[in-house]
Design an enzyme around this catalytic site. Structure first.
Site, short mmCIF file in Angstrom:
data_model
loop_
_atom_site.label_atom_id
_atom_site.label_comp_id
_atom_site.label_asym_id
_atom_site.label_seq_id
_atom_site.Cartn_x
_atom_site.Cartn_y
_atom_site.Cartn_z
N CYS A 113 26.34 25.09 5.84
CA CYS A 113 25.97 26.31 5.36
C CYS A 113 24.78 26.53 4.58
CB CYS A 113 27.09 27.09 4.79
SG CYS A 113 28.53 27.25 5.80
N HIS A 251 24.97 33.19 0.75
CA HIS A 251 25.57 32.74 1.99
C HIS A 251 26.62 33.70 2.27
CE1 HIS A 251 27.31 30.57 5.12
NE2 HIS A 251 28.41 30.36 4.41
N ASN A 281 30.98 34.46 9.33
CA ASN A 281 30.08 33.25 8.38
C ASN A 281 29.35 32.69 9.79
OD1 ASN A 281 29.14 30.88 7.63
ND2 ASN A 281 31.35 30.52 6.62
O1 UT7 Z 1 30.89 28.65 4.41
C1 UT7 Z 1 31.32 27.67 3.77
C2 UT7 Z 1 31.87 27.88 2.74
N1 UT7 Z 1 33.38 28.59 3.19
C3 UT7 Z 1 34.07 29.39 2.32
O2 UT7 Z 1 33.39 29.40 1.38
C4 UT7 Z 1 35.41 29.69 2.73
C5 UT7 Z 1 36.13 29.64 1.46
N2 UT7 Z 1 37.54 30.27 1.68
C6 UT7 Z 1 38.06 31.56 2.06
O3 UT7 Z 1 37.27 32.26 2.40
C7 UT7 Z 1 39.48 31.91 2.12
O4 UT7 Z 1 40.00 30.74 1.59
C8 UT7 Z 1 39.91 32.29 3.28
C9 UT7 Z 1 39.70 33.41 3.76
C10 UT7 Z 1 39.60 31.03 4.37
C11 UT7 Z 1 41.87 32.11 3.17
O5 UT7 Z 1 42.04 33.18 2.35
P1 UT7 Z 1 43.12 32.92 1.32
O6 UT7 Z 1 43.32 34.13 0.45
O7 UT7 Z 1 42.66 31.37 0.61
O8 UT7 Z 1 44.33 32.56 2.04
P2 UT7 Z 1 45.20 31.48 2.02
O9 UT7 Z 1 44.55 30.20 2.84
O10 UT7 Z 1 45.91 31.07 0.85
O11 UT7 Z 1 46.41 31.88 3.18
C12 UT7 Z 1 47.20 32.88 2.74
C13 UT7 Z 1 48.30 33.26 3.81
C14 UT7 Z 1 48.84 31.83 4.55
O12 UT7 Z 1 50.38 32.12 4.78
P3 UT7 Z 1 51.36 31.73 3.71
O13 UT7 Z 1 51.48 30.27 3.74
O14 UT7 Z 1 51.07 32.19 2.34
O15 UT7 Z 1 52.44 32.20 4.47
C15 UT7 Z 1 48.29 31.67 6.04
O16 UT7 Z 1 48.94 31.05 6.80
O17 UT7 Z 1 47.70 33.80 4.98
C16 UT7 Z 1 48.02 33.13 6.16
N3 UT7 Z 1 46.84 33.38 7.03
C17 UT7 Z 1 46.69 34.37 7.97
N4 UT7 Z 1 47.28 35.34 8.11
C18 UT7 Z 1 46.87 36.40 9.03
C19 UT7 Z 1 45.86 32.32 7.18
N5 UT7 Z 1 44.84 32.80 8.24
C20 UT7 Z 1 45.35 34.13 8.49
C21 UT7 Z 1 45.02 34.99 9.52
N6 UT7 Z 1 45.89 36.22 9.80
N7 UT7 Z 1 43.86 34.99 10.16
#
Ligand code: UT7
Length: 327
Positions: A113, A251, A281
């Site tokens: 990225c 980004h 993204n």
């Molecule tokens: O481009 C390069 C750099 N990349 C980034 O900067 C990305 C950085 N990270 C992020 O943007 C975020 O961490 C994400 C958007 C990827 C994830 O958001 P989060 O608030 O960190 O969520 P999480 O990974 O902690 O997941 C929370 C919950 C989980 O369920 P449990 O374990 O709490 O029951 C996941 O399984 O959300 C669940 N989950 C979803 N639920 C519905 C993960 N993806 C999804 C989804 N729909 N698509």
């Protein structure tokens, strides 16, 4: 003589996929995606379109806008993590050929990225050293070709697209690429990666799967910290304040990251450019695609100072201060 960004252009592929479309095939919801990322739609290339086709469209328009012909381009450099071929030929070679640019250097860089910021650094050095007079740089991604569409934690986040610029020269410091800072640390290589199958003598070949894998939470925390530190460093190095910048173009990975960084650095709402809600993204293409939106809205004028800031797999990061040198 300074290096100067002479034009900006982008290409958005035709297929728009909304969060609701994902609801039909995955256990996810528009509400979750919107709340956690800000993303509402993303665009995917058609199956016959390769990354070089997206790069070609953006590159062609960037050349038209800079009023340069294929024979006026001395080198083509593409940043991508989703190349047409696994290792060779590089996507820049294919793109250059499609653009009618032959017998000139063409190569890819791999910085995920942060790829577009790495491109700017290379282009600035090549122009200011006199190696090349005009370079076409392109951030292009067909990320839909490296996504696991059964993994809801990654596949809803990314989109396809391309953004391109012609970099030439100027004597006007207020139309120059003022400064570029880059960084990387392989310690966090497994936070965001596309593993591949390695062959070895005497072993049967397995079909390689190389889809994006991400430790979202870990990346999130590092992204905010690094992006803020990066901006702080480049502003200080150039004796500038946030209010001296016309536009802050980070980004586009996650609206929550962009807002956290923007607030931390005291940029106003008007200064921060956001396009993640439309495109998702798009990795190396995200900053030039956002920049092109600004240009198309007729907000970007000659001499406007843009602060660009990126962070991604590697881990890699980078920031750039760029006066717009186009018309
Ligand atoms: O481009 C390069 C750099 N990349 C980034 O900067 C990305 C950085 N990270 C992020 O943007 C975020 O961490 C994400 C958007 C990827 C994830 O958001 P989060 O608030 O960190 O969520 P999480 O990974 O902690 O997941 C929370 C919950 C989980 O369920 P449990 O374990 O709490 O029951 C996941 O399984 O959300 C669940 N989950 C979803 N639920 C519905 C993960 N993806 C999804 C989804 N729909 N698509």
């Amino acid at each position: 003589m300074y290096a100067s960004l002479k034009s900006i252009a982008s290409y958005i592929p035709p297929t728009c996929i909304s969060n609701t479309d994902f609801e039909k095939v995955l256990e996810t919801s528009d509400e979750w995606i919107t709340k956690r990322t800000g993303i509402k739609t993303r665009y995917f290339a058609q199956s016959h379109q390769q990354t070089s086709d997206l790069a070609y469209e953006a590159g062609k328009l960037a050349m038209e806008r800079a009023n340069v012909k294929p024979q006026d381009i001395d080198a083509v450099i593409v940043a991508t993590l989703s190349p047409d071929y696994l290792t060779m030929p590089n996507t820049a070679c294919i793109t250059a050929f499609k653009l009618g640019i032959e017998n000139k250097p063409a190569f890819d860089i791999s910085a995920a990225c942060s790829g577009f910021i790495y491109l700017l650094c290379l282009a600035k050095s090549f122009i200011e050293s006199g190696t090349f007079r005009q370079i076409l740089i392109i951030g292009a991604e067909k990320l839909s070709s490296v996504l696991d569409f059964s993994d809801r934690s990654t596949c809803v986040l990314f989109g396809d697209g391309a953004g391109a610029c012609v970099i030439g020269s100027t004597e006007d410091k207020n139309a120059a690429i003022l400064d570029v800072h880059l960084g990387a640390n392989g310690r966090y290589q497994d936070f965001l990666c596309t593993p591949r199958t390695h062959t070895s003598f005497g072993q049967e070949i397995e079909i390689a799967r190389s889809c994006v894998q991400m430790k979202g939470n870990e990346i999130f925390k590092l992204a905010v910290k690094t992006l803020v530190a990066d901006v702080d460093e480049i502003l200080k190095a150039n004796a500038l304040q946030p209010q001296d910048v016309s536009f802050f173009i980070p980004h586009q990975a996650n609206l929550r990251i962009i807002n956290a960084v923007g607030e931390n650095l005291n940029f106003s709402k008007e200064q921060i450019i956001i396009s993640v809600q439309k495109y998702g993204n798009t990795s190396a293409a995200s900053i030039p695609m956002a920049m092109n939106d600004l240009y198309m809205q007729k907000q970007l004028k000659y001499g406007d100072l843009m602060l660009l800031d990126a962070f991604g797999g590697g881990l890699t990061w980078g920031s750039a201060l760029v006066y717009f040198g186009g018309k």
